[in-house]
Design a protein around this motif. Sequence first.
Motif, PDB file in Angstrom:
ATOM      1  N   ARG A 121      49.083  26.111   4.619  1.00 44.81           N
ATOM      2  CA  ARG A 121      49.232  24.757   4.410  1.00 44.81           C
ATOM      3  C   ARG A 121      48.290  23.933   3.650  1.00 44.81           C
ATOM      4  O   ARG A 121      46.986  24.312   3.590  1.00 44.81           O
ATOM      5  N   HIS A 123      45.906  21.072   3.072  1.00 38.42           N
ATOM      6  CA  HIS A 123      45.459  19.889   3.928  1.00 38.42           C
ATOM      7  C   HIS A 123      43.898  19.629   2.925  1.00 38.42           C
ATOM      8  O   HIS A 123      43.213  20.308   2.492  1.00 38.42           O
ATOM      9  N   CYS A 152      40.727  19.001  -1.335  1.00 44.69           N
ATOM     10  CA  CYS A 152      41.918  19.539  -0.375  1.00 44.69           C
ATOM     11  C   CYS A 152      42.425  20.782  -1.173  1.00 44.69           C
ATOM     12  O   CYS A 152      42.427  21.073  -2.365  1.00 44.69           O
ATOM     13  N   TRP A 155      45.399  26.065   2.224  1.00 43.88           N
ATOM     14  CA  TRP A 155      44.581  26.941   3.292  1.00 43.88           C
ATOM     15  C   TRP A 155      45.491  28.082   4.123  1.00 43.88           C
ATOM     16  O   TRP A 155      46.735  27.727   4.538  1.00 43.88           O
ATOM     17  N   LEU A 221      39.934  25.163  11.120  1.00 40.36           N
ATOM     18  CA  LEU A 221      40.611  23.991  10.487  1.00 40.36           C
ATOM     19  C   LEU A 221      41.356  23.154  11.495  1.00 40.36           C
ATOM     20  O   LEU A 221      42.180  23.712  12.125  1.00 40.36           O
ATOM     21  N   PRO A 223      43.138  19.850  10.973  1.00 39.34           N
ATOM     22  CA  PRO A 223      43.650  19.173   9.952  1.00 39.34           C
ATOM     23  C   PRO A 223      43.656  17.611  10.235  1.00 39.34           C
ATOM     24  O   PRO A 223      43.834  17.131  11.337  1.00 39.34           O
ATOM     25  N   GLN A 230      35.074  21.468  11.586  1.00 35.48           N
ATOM     26  CA  GLN A 230      35.961  22.468  11.004  1.00 35.48           C
ATOM     27  C   GLN A 230      35.051  23.602  10.714  1.00 35.48           C
ATOM     28  O   GLN A 230      34.508  23.757   9.464  1.00 35.48           O
ATOM     29  N   LEU A 328      48.444  15.098   6.129  1.00 33.80           N
ATOM     30  CA  LEU A 328      47.148  15.342   6.303  1.00 33.80           C
ATOM     31  C   LEU A 328      46.754  16.194   4.793  1.00 33.80           C
ATOM     32  O   LEU A 328      45.949  17.021   4.815  1.00 33.80           O
ATOM     33  N   ALA A 329      47.141  15.705   3.820  1.00 36.53           N
ATOM     34  CA  ALA A 329      46.973  16.173   2.387  1.00 36.53           C
ATOM     35  C   ALA A 329      46.674  15.133   1.474  1.00 36.53           C
ATOM     36  O   ALA A 329      47.043  13.942   1.887  1.00 36.53           O
TER      37      ALA A 329
END
Length: 395
Positions: A121, A123, A152, A155, A221, A223, A230, A328-329
């Motif tokens: 994903r 993030h 960013c 992950w 992580l 997010p 983290q 969340l990116a």
Amino acid sequence: MDKTSRRQALRLGAALGGSLGAAAQEPRSLGRPLSAYGERSRFVKPVRATRVTKTPEAGSSSTPLADTFGIVTPSALHYERHHAGVPDIDPATHRLTIHGLVERPLVLTMDEIRRLPSASRIHFLECGGNSGSEWAAENGPTVQRSYGLASCSDWTGVPLRLLLDEVGLKPGAAWLIAEGADACRMQRSVPIVKALDDAMLAYGQNGEPLRPEQGFPLRLLTPGWEGNVQVKWLRRLDVTDQPYMTRDETSKYSDLMPDGKARIFTLPLEAKSVVTFPSGGHTLAGAGLYEITGLAWSGRGRVERVEVTLDGGRTWVDAKLDEPRLRLAFTRFRMPWRWDGRAAAIASRCTDESGYVQPTRAELIEARGTNSGYHFNGIKLWKISPDGSVTNVHA
Ligand SMILES: Nc1nc2c(c(=O)[nH]1)N[C@H]1C(S)=C(S)[C@@H](COP(=O)(O)O)O[C@H]1N2
Ligand SMILES: [Mo]
């Protein structure tokens, strides 16, 4: 539309582009051979900017946000923040221990973790102290210096929920304490709801194993939450009924309010955005066409809207948002701009899917006072002077 009419549509004019003759004359020679691991062109120079602290092992370096494209930060330019240096961990001997209020404590090797169902994903990661200098009167001159503790990545790892289901939470399990294998054994308390929601144990970053600076071989992580939780070089998860109240969640990453109380555990990061071009340190070559661009993000979900002002916040227009707009990116925004050569004050304003609108710096100070050093997400103005220079200003 053919090439000629597009040029006319942009009205680039004589200011841009050269004549056709010159390019055809360039000499040709054989290039260099294959290489085992790629390097960027020697003509490409942007690097992380290091903030010198008392010791180089307890510092940070920031991403050159104005020199990155799209939403993914190259791993080599991901910001770094560590409190006891980057440990050199052999994944063959690294272990993750999960214990505490669990039915079946577990000690896992990296090979075992890599066999579990995984996910990838995109993030953002942002230090709770990012743009902290914006609270002060004297702020960072460039977007890298003031906003570069944010990056960013794509992950890859194991949803933490899977492992918590495997160990079986005991009644009363409400927090887990994540601990790093670095010399300071950095610890943060994480509410179990986040652990059971979208938290991830990541071992991959942008298609390859995590960089050592990002926590190789394993990091937690969470997010959308401040970077400090983290935990990198993850070695232990202790399931508890209450937080540990560690150094980094009490004296650090907390904000002193005007009434003398502190905001602590402010974990999700609020909606934020910043124009990366033009931004502090840039010099515009003269009046004419430019693309204003920048990044927006929110710890509460998707970016819904980004508006841009050219007149210091009096009027706003919607910027174009790149797709896909991921939860969340980073979201990249863009807006063509024809600079008339006069003074301008540009900024961006982000609205996230919860309806939250990024506040002005003045509104933020009204609510939180001036003792805060963390969690600044105010609207960021850059001043363009008639000579083309761009500087960081508050209002
Ligand atoms: N074990 C450990 N984890 C850590 C840290 C650390 O010093 N040690 N720093 C934290 C802080 S303050 C931040 S902002 C992020 C930074 O992650 P990055 O270096 O991958 O950008 O990691 C967090 N995790
Ligand atoms: Mo941080």
